[in-house]
Structure formats: structure tokens, C-alpha cells
Scaffold this motif. Structure first.
Motif, mmCIF file in Angstrom:
data_model
loop_
_atom_site.group_PDB
_atom_site.id
_atom_site.type_symbol
_atom_site.label_atom_id
_atom_site.label_comp_id
_atom_site.label_asym_id
_atom_site.label_seq_id
_atom_site.Cartn_x
_atom_site.Cartn_y
_atom_site.Cartn_z
ATOM 1 N N THR A 29 0.735 -1.329 -0.544
ATOM 2 C CA THR A 29 -0.679 -0.206 -0.292
ATOM 3 C C THR A 29 0.967 0.930 0.000
ATOM 4 N N GLY A 30 0.328 2.159 0.401
ATOM 5 C CA GLY A 30 1.430 3.235 -0.413
ATOM 6 C C GLY A 30 0.590 4.639 -0.836
ATOM 7 N N ASP A 31 1.462 5.965 -0.610
ATOM 8 C CA ASP A 31 0.668 7.221 -1.549
ATOM 9 C C ASP A 31 1.247 8.083 -2.369
ATOM 10 N N ARG A 32 1.025 9.008 -3.045
ATOM 11 C CA ARG A 32 1.753 9.769 -3.857
ATOM 12 C C ARG A 32 2.064 10.543 -2.766
ATOM 13 N N PRO A 33 3.695 11.694 -2.407
ATOM 14 C CA PRO A 33 3.353 12.941 -1.947
ATOM 15 C C PRO A 33 3.542 13.948 -2.795
ATOM 16 N N THR A 34 2.237 14.017 -2.709
ATOM 17 C CA THR A 34 1.406 15.158 -3.709
ATOM 18 C C THR A 34 1.599 16.467 -2.854
ATOM 19 N N GLY A 35 1.106 16.036 -1.431
ATOM 20 C CA GLY A 35 1.188 17.085 -0.066
ATOM 21 C C GLY A 35 0.684 16.846 0.772
ATOM 22 N N PRO A 36 0.805 17.245 1.474
ATOM 23 C CA PRO A 36 1.010 16.234 3.379
ATOM 24 C C PRO A 36 -0.495 15.971 3.534
ATOM 25 N N LEU A 37 0.548 14.639 3.804
ATOM 26 C CA LEU A 37 -1.247 13.894 4.210
ATOM 27 C C LEU A 37 -1.846 14.031 4.879
ATOM 28 N N VAL A 132 -7.256 6.789 -15.175
ATOM 29 C CA VAL A 132 -6.850 7.392 -15.917
ATOM 30 C C VAL A 132 -7.347 8.618 -17.000
ATOM 31 N N LYS A 133 -8.786 8.119 -17.081
ATOM 32 C CA LYS A 133 -9.848 8.972 -17.718
ATOM 33 C C LYS A 133 -10.351 10.838 -16.723
ATOM 34 N N SER A 134 -10.198 9.830 -15.421
ATOM 35 C CA SER A 134 -10.754 11.089 -14.514
ATOM 36 C C SER A 134 -9.160 12.009 -14.200
ATOM 37 N N GLU A 135 -8.309 11.477 -14.233
ATOM 38 C CA GLU A 135 -6.615 12.566 -13.730
ATOM 39 C C GLU A 135 -6.493 12.869 -15.388
ATOM 40 N N LEU A 136 -7.368 12.029 -16.554
ATOM 41 C CA LEU A 136 -6.602 13.256 -17.943
ATOM 42 C C LEU A 136 -7.580 14.399 -17.688
ATOM 43 N N ALA A 137 -8.629 14.009 -17.408
ATOM 44 C CA ALA A 137 -9.976 15.174 -17.221
ATOM 45 C C ALA A 137 -9.224 16.084 -15.935
ATOM 46 N N ALA A 138 -8.815 15.913 -14.903
ATOM 47 C CA ALA A 138 -8.890 16.679 -13.463
ATOM 48 C C ALA A 138 -7.399 18.009 -14.083
ATOM 49 N N SER A 139 -5.924 16.880 -14.809
ATOM 50 C CA SER A 139 -5.107 18.054 -15.117
ATOM 51 C C SER A 139 -5.093 18.835 -16.165
ATOM 52 N N GLY A 140 -6.173 19.009 -17.206
ATOM 53 C CA GLY A 140 -6.381 19.741 -18.191
ATOM 54 C C GLY A 140 -5.775 19.719 -18.789
ATOM 55 N N ILE A 207 -14.847 9.411 2.202
ATOM 56 C CA ILE A 207 -14.866 10.492 3.202
ATOM 57 C C ILE A 207 -14.322 11.480 2.967
ATOM 58 N N PRO A 208 -16.147 12.250 3.083
ATOM 59 C CA PRO A 208 -15.948 13.685 2.540
ATOM 60 C C PRO A 208 -15.041 15.521 3.083
ATOM 61 N N GLY A 209 -14.751 16.150 2.091
ATOM 62 C CA GLY A 209 -14.096 17.053 2.878
ATOM 63 C C GLY A 209 -14.610 18.088 3.386
ATOM 64 N N LEU A 210 -14.010 19.269 3.721
ATOM 65 C CA LEU A 210 -14.848 19.998 4.684
ATOM 66 C C LEU A 210 -16.228 20.581 3.278
ATOM 67 N N ASP A 211 -16.102 20.876 2.308
ATOM 68 C CA ASP A 211 -16.558 21.721 1.419
ATOM 69 C C ASP A 211 -17.734 20.159 0.695
ATOM 70 N N ARG A 213 -17.591 17.445 -0.554
ATOM 71 C CA ARG A 213 -16.686 16.323 -1.998
ATOM 72 C C ARG A 213 -15.984 16.050 -1.422
ATOM 73 N N LYS A 214 -15.282 14.387 -2.058
ATOM 74 C CA LYS A 214 -14.647 13.903 -1.282
ATOM 75 C C LYS A 214 -13.118 14.333 -1.179
ATOM 76 N N MET A 215 -12.759 13.918 -0.011
ATOM 77 C CA MET A 215 -11.429 15.186 1.109
ATOM 78 C C MET A 215 -10.352 14.855 0.023
ATOM 79 N N SER A 216 -9.249 15.464 -0.761
ATOM 80 C CA SER A 216 -8.514 15.763 -1.857
ATOM 81 C C SER A 216 -7.987 16.346 -1.554
ATOM 82 N N LYS A 217 -6.144 16.276 -1.657
ATOM 83 C CA LYS A 217 -5.283 17.186 -1.883
ATOM 84 C C LYS A 217 -5.159 18.434 -2.377
ATOM 85 N N SER A 218 -5.720 17.513 -3.946
ATOM 86 C CA SER A 218 -5.888 18.938 -4.860
ATOM 87 C C SER A 218 -6.780 19.682 -4.563
ATOM 88 N N TYR A 219 -8.489 19.225 -3.974
ATOM 89 C CA TYR A 219 -9.124 20.363 -4.192
ATOM 90 C C TYR A 219 -9.168 21.172 -2.777
#
Length: 346
Positions: A29-37, A132-140, A207-211, A213-219
Motif C-alpha cells: 500500500t502507499g501514497d503519492r507525496p503530492t501534498g501533506p497527508l 486514467v480518464k478522471s485524472e486526465l480530465a482533472a489535469s486539463g 470520506i468527504p472534505g470540508l466542502d 466533495r471527496k477529501m483530496s489534496k488537490s481540492y
């Protein structure tokens, strides 16, 4: 392909098998270090890793630094985020004497598995992957070769250490399915070197975020584990709600209010509806106060332990040095087996 519901139904039997002989299993298991956990990581995945470790399962945790650039153009602050991730893993209870914590970039033999694995999948299979589809759409951005082959990277992460268990959320279930396919196809074409891994999921909602939506570093809607109590209060205070004074749990029409209620519920073990009824006409101010107290209380022990660990000079570097050495030994052995099977040991 197994459905999410079918995979959830399989979990009681799988957990019974693990409990009967935990030492027979290995988790990757693991994490992508794109931001703080953040809080979602702690509740959604890290706590499960600690539970598996304590049960006697062999746990490998990859800090997937190479995968930071899968859907972005830069690896800015990756060193900072790797360091913070290791502190959070240790603070949560992962023990480097029992769990192998390593970085993707430090294990070259792991990445050499990509070439034979790519020969076992089709372009159409890669394009169909929903992540792949969702991350491509999100990346623009245009589809890069790295993003297209991301599922095969993850297959290499899993199979290099011959993991048979992979904790995943619903969104990542297709990655494990492709990994299973690659393991089977390698066995059919060459030799049965790899175990066919099983996904481990729960029926719990995301797990929902404060807004809401799904809790996410990118959001930007998450509460980082390394935040101070005051920083947590500031983030919650800035969360958008709505002018209606009476608090109610209605994710569809009141996402901000419902996100805060869900966060408070997650940290207290109560239901969001119960908390909403308690607040009543207290308004967003009282809701934010209760949520802040709930989060800070829930994370207090983790943050105290994290602060202690951060004061130990060289700790993170030492943990990664040990984990990287162990992962390299495993990866080198696996790559030798793959070369033997393919007739490429000269």
C-alpha cells in the motif's frame, strides 16, 4: 472484472483467512507525496495499515515519489512531502522494524519490471482505466505516456514484492484488477512467479472534505495531519457554508454544512444527523466551533507524537535507508526470477 459490491462481499472471508495465518500474507500500500497527508488518509488507509501490521501481516508501504509527475508537470516540494508522510506514518503507529517503508525512486529494479509488464497489456485496456480518464480530465493537459501507463506502474509496485493483499478504495479497484491480469498473463507466457493479489476494501463511504466533495489534496478541502490546532481552526473557519441558520445534514443541497458535519462525525463516532440536531439553530458559527474541537481532539495524540518524532535528527532518513535497502533486496531477487523466466540471464 469484479464489481465493488462483490469485492466487499468477499471481505469477511478474506479477513478470516488473514486472521488464521497473518504471516502468510504481504500487503502493498502507499501514497503519492503530492501534498501533506490528511485526515482522510489517516482514517481511510493508514489506520488499516497499522491494524494489519499489528496482526502479523508483512506490510510494505511505498511513498510513490516518481508518481507525483503522473498528472502534473513538476515535483515541487516532493522532498518536503516525503519527509512529512514518513513522520505521519510513524506517528500513526507504523513500526519500521515490522513494516518496510520505502520510496519508489530508490528501487530501480522495481521500475525495470515495467517493460515486460507493458508487453502484457493492450493500449485499449490502458485507455479504459477509469482513473486514467478522471485524472486526465482533472489535469486539463494532453495525455502523457506516464499517465497512460500509470496502472502498469502500480502493478509493478504491487508485484515486485509479491504482495497478495492491496488495500484500495473504490476508485482504485480497476488498478488491482489490471495487476491481477498482468500476474496471470505473465504466468501463462513465462512462469507463475507472482501471486495474484486480492483487493481489500470496506463498505464505508468515501470520506468527504470540508466542502462536501471527496477529501483530496488537490481540492484543498482537507485537514492536513501536520497542521497545528490553530491552523485547523483557520481552515474550518474559512469553509463556505450558507446563510440558513438551522443546521441540517443535506449533502445534495448543503455541501459545505454537510461536509463539516461529516468531519465532526468522523472524529467523534457520532452520526452527522445527530450533530446537526444538537446544533439546531446555532448556525454555522457553532457548527464550525464543534467541528474544530472534534478534529483537534481526535488528532491531538497523533500530532503530539509527530512533533516528538520531528525532533529526532536523521530519523526519517534512517527509516527510509532501511526500508529502501530491504525493498531493493526484494526487487533484485524478483527481477532475477523474471529474467530467468524470460530467458534473459546471460
Amino acid at each position: 472484472m469484479n464489481s465493488f459490491a462483490a469485492t466487499v462481499d468477499r471481505m469477511p472471508g478474506l479477513r478470516a483467512e488473514i486472521a488464521a495465518d497473518p504471516a502468510a500474507h504481504r500487503v502493498l500500500t502507499g501514497d503519492r507525496p503530492t501534498g501533506p497527508l490528511h485526515l482522510g488518509h489517516l482514517v481511510g488507509s493508514i489506520a488499516e495499515r497499522v491494524r494489519l501490521q499489528r496482526s502479523g501481516v508483512d506490510v510494505f508501504v511505498i511513498v510513490a515519489d516518481y508518481q507525483v509527475i503522473t498528472d502534473r508537470e513538476t515535483a515541487d516540494r516532493v522532498g518536503e512531502h516525503v519527509h512529512g508522510a514518513v513522520l505521519d506514518l510513524l506517528a500513526a503507529g507504523l513500526d519500521p522494524d515490522r513494516t518496510t517503508i520505502f520510496t519508489h525512486s530508490a528501487v530501480p529494479a522495481l521500475n525495470q519490471l515495467m517493460l515486460p509488464f507493458l508487453s502484457l497489456v493492450t493500449e485499449a485496456e490502458l485507455h479504459r482505466n477509469p482513473t486514467v480518464k478522471s485524472e486526465l480530465a482533472a489535469s486539463g493537459r494532453a495525455l502523457s505516456g506516464l499517465l497512460l501507463t500509470y496502472p502498469v506502474h502500480q502493478a509493478a509496485d504491487i508485484l515486485f514484492c509479491k504482495a497478495d493483499l492491496v488495500p484500495v478504495g473504490k476508485d482504485n479497484l480497476p488498478h488491482v484488477e489490471l495487476t491481477r491480469t498482468i500476474a496471470r498473463r505473465f504466468a501463462e507466457r513465462y512462469a507463475p512467479i507472482f501471486r495474484v493479489p486480492e483487493p481489500m476494501v470496506t463498505a464505508a463511504p468515501e470520506i468527504p472534505g470540508l466542502d462536501g466533495r471527496k477529501m483530496s489534496k488537490s481540492y484543498g478541502n482537507a485537514i492536513a495531519l501536520g497542521m497545528t490546532a490553530d491552523e485547523t481552526a483557520a481552515v474550518i473557519r474559512r469553509t463556505r457554508t450558507d446563510p440558513e441558520r438551522r443546521i441540517s445534514f443535506d449533502p445534495g443541497t448543503r455541501p459545505g454544512v454537510s461536509g463539516l458535519l461529516s468531519t465532526a462525525a468522523l472524529c467523534t463516532g457520532r452520526s452527522p444527523v445527530e450533530i446537526a440536531e444538537q446544533i439546531g439553530d446555532g448556525g454555522a458559527g457553532l457548527l464550525k466551533k464543534i467541528t474544530t474541537e472534534a478534529v483537534n481532539t481526535h488528532l491531538a495524540a497523533h500530532r503530539a507524537r509527530r512533533a516528538e518524532l520531528a525532533c529526532e535528527p536523521g530519523l526519517v532518513r534512517s527509516v527510509l535507508a532501511r526500508g529502501n535497502a530491504a525493498a531493493n533486496a526484494v526487487a533484485d531477487t524478483t527481477l532475477d526470477e523474471v529474467r530467468d523466466a524470460m530467458g534473459m540471464r546471460y
